[in-house]
Motif scaffolding. Sequence first.
Motif, short mmCIF file in Angstrom:
data_model
loop_
_atom_site.label_atom_id
_atom_site.label_comp_id
_atom_site.label_asym_id
_atom_site.label_seq_id
_atom_site.Cartn_x
_atom_site.Cartn_y
_atom_site.Cartn_z
N PHE A 228 -1.79 3.79 -2.42
CA PHE A 228 -2.82 4.15 -1.17
C PHE A 228 -1.73 4.70 -0.07
N MET A 229 -0.72 4.02 0.25
CA MET A 229 0.19 4.55 1.29
C MET A 229 0.83 5.81 0.89
N ASN A 230 1.19 6.17 -0.39
CA ASN A 230 1.63 7.30 -0.83
C ASN A 230 0.67 8.50 -0.80
N GLU A 231 -0.74 8.33 -0.94
CA GLU A 231 -1.72 9.32 -0.49
C GLU A 231 -1.40 9.60 0.95
N LEU A 232 -1.42 8.59 1.72
CA LEU A 232 -1.46 8.83 3.18
C LEU A 232 -0.21 9.39 3.57
N ALA A 233 0.81 9.16 2.89
CA ALA A 233 2.10 9.86 3.38
C ALA A 233 2.13 11.33 3.16
N ASN A 234 1.56 11.68 1.85
CA ASN A 234 1.24 13.09 1.53
C ASN A 234 0.52 13.83 2.29
N LEU A 235 -0.71 13.21 3.02
CA LEU A 235 -1.50 13.68 4.13
C LEU A 235 -0.69 13.62 5.14
N ALA A 236 0.14 12.54 5.70
CA ALA A 236 0.81 12.74 7.04
C ALA A 236 1.69 13.98 7.03
N ASP A 237 2.31 14.52 5.78
CA ASP A 237 3.03 15.57 5.75
C ASP A 237 2.44 16.70 6.07
N LEU A 238 1.18 17.07 5.74
CA LEU A 238 0.25 18.07 5.83
C LEU A 238 -0.10 18.32 7.22
N VAL A 239 -0.64 17.01 7.93
CA VAL A 239 -1.10 17.13 9.25
C VAL A 239 0.04 16.90 10.42
N GLY A 240 1.27 16.54 9.92
CA GLY A 240 2.24 16.50 11.06
C GLY A 240 2.18 14.90 11.62
N ALA A 241 1.56 13.93 10.79
CA ALA A 241 1.82 12.57 11.37
C ALA A 241 3.29 12.03 10.80
N ASP A 242 3.30 10.79 11.38
CA ASP A 242 4.72 9.84 10.64
C ASP A 242 4.04 8.79 10.13
N ILE A 243 4.15 8.64 8.65
CA ILE A 243 3.57 7.48 8.05
C ILE A 243 4.32 6.25 8.42
N GLU A 244 5.49 6.09 8.97
CA GLU A 244 6.18 4.77 9.39
C GLU A 244 5.56 4.30 10.55
N SER A 245 4.92 5.11 11.43
CA SER A 245 4.20 4.88 12.56
C SER A 245 2.82 4.35 12.20
N VAL A 246 2.21 4.95 11.26
CA VAL A 246 0.89 4.59 10.45
C VAL A 246 1.16 3.17 9.95
N ARG A 247 2.19 3.08 9.12
CA ARG A 247 2.42 1.65 8.29
C ARG A 247 2.32 0.50 9.49
N GLN A 248 2.96 0.69 10.67
CA GLN A 248 3.45 -0.13 11.70
C GLN A 248 1.91 -0.68 12.26
N GLY A 249 1.16 0.59 12.39
CA GLY A 249 -0.14 0.38 13.16
C GLY A 249 -1.17 -0.19 12.31
N ILE A 250 -1.20 -0.17 11.13
CA ILE A 250 -2.11 -0.81 10.21
C ILE A 250 -1.62 -2.25 9.62
N GLY A 251 -0.34 -2.46 9.46
CA GLY A 251 0.30 -3.54 9.13
C GLY A 251 0.15 -4.57 9.97
N SER A 252 0.10 -4.30 11.32
CA SER A 252 -0.02 -5.30 12.27
C SER A 252 -1.28 -6.04 12.56
N ASP A 253 -2.18 -5.39 11.56
CA ASP A 253 -3.69 -6.10 11.48
C ASP A 253 -3.46 -7.16 10.55
#
Length: 454
Positions: A228-253
């Motif tokens: 799941f995270m690998n799919e999101l990381a590949n999408l982050a590359d395409l849209v210009g997002a940072d997967i590490e920020s995303v990880r922290q954002g969802i992991g804090s839940d």
Amino acid sequence: MKVTIIGSGYVGLVTGACLAEQGNNVFCVDVDSKKIEILNSGGVPIYEPGLKEMIERNRVAGRLQFSTDIAASVVHGDIQFIAVGTPPDEDGSADLQYVVAAARNIGRHMTTPKVIVDKSTVPVGTADKVQVAITEELEKRGLPSDLCAVVSNPEFLKEGAAVEDFMRPDRIVIGTESTPAGLRAKEKMRKLYAPFNRHHERTYYMDVKSAELTKYAANAMLATRISFMNELANLADLVGADIESVRQGIGSDSRIGYGFLYSGTGYGGSCFPKDVSALSKTAKEHGRDLKILDAVEAVNELQKYILVEKIEKRFGKDLKGMKFALWGLAFKPNTDDMREAPSRVIIQELVKRGAQVVAYDPVAMPEALHALELDFKGNPTGLAQVSMTADPMSALNDADALVIVTEWKAFHTPDFDQVMQKLKRAIIFDGRNLYEPASMQELGIEYHGIGRHN
């Protein structure tokens, strides 16, 4: 207690050593005489932190012995752990031939009541097959089938931290049946694991089939989070997002948590690939498709190529005359396990495009060499394009880029000045997101992570 461990591989050795550490008298048996010779001479055929010292301590103390004598091993243990391999068959199902063979050996030699423990990772219904195999052998000898009870006690060991996981488990799962023999087996297992429950109860008792399914379900869930995270990381590359920020954002839940949310080059090893495939196969045998798990497998296979795609995007498809330094060969740190390791795919693909690869790993290079010889079987020219070095920095000499595949601690804070000095071009393809893109940019290093945005 007297315990026999059938199979002196990864699970068997850790189980045997840790149970001996608790004062039990443990007999480890294996049909591989070379492996037994290594163990009796003080060596260990696998790399696992802390295991060699524990084995030697208990071997010298007389609590742990190794042998190829199957009859003696059956006589020895009141509790018989089956910890043999269950490799994937051609159709993805678990190959149970070694489990059934171990069960038959027990049935051929036992004369007193035994508790038979399935420790290997096995599909739902395996305990029934083990019971049938033993019963058939007992009946041939005119002995009653209720001499034994089969228990499911799956392992939950992380390679690289297996000794710690066994000695301080999150949970102990024990599956037994409610027959008189099953209830007696439950009490035996309760006594065996009592030292691990001294401060608080960690054991979950359930029926056998639920215990068998629990192991597969646990590994399938963890593999799902990774894909799941690998799919999101590949999408982050395409849209210009940072997967590490995303990880922290969802992991804090608190409902999600941080565990197994790191993107990278895909999972490998002896557990996740095999167990996800076997669970999917079990479902198909019962007329059900596990669509999520099929997707998890597909995503993971594609993810092993992600670094090669980034390299190809940067340098083009023709890599002839180029040299790549590769740090990390094992599928994860603190192990020498090369089974399903992403590095094997990456190396093959780089070589296929004409590149040379100079690799380094702190412990896995002997195993890696053997694995690559199999991968390049029939292609000696391709294998000749791969070399290994005893020093990570020497791998960088005149290389066009550094490719990081395994997150060994030794790679977390290298001397970047030296890295830049040795590389022909200051370029890093980081398959484990060890470094911060902004820091690399400040140093003048061209950095390509997985889903990391500068």
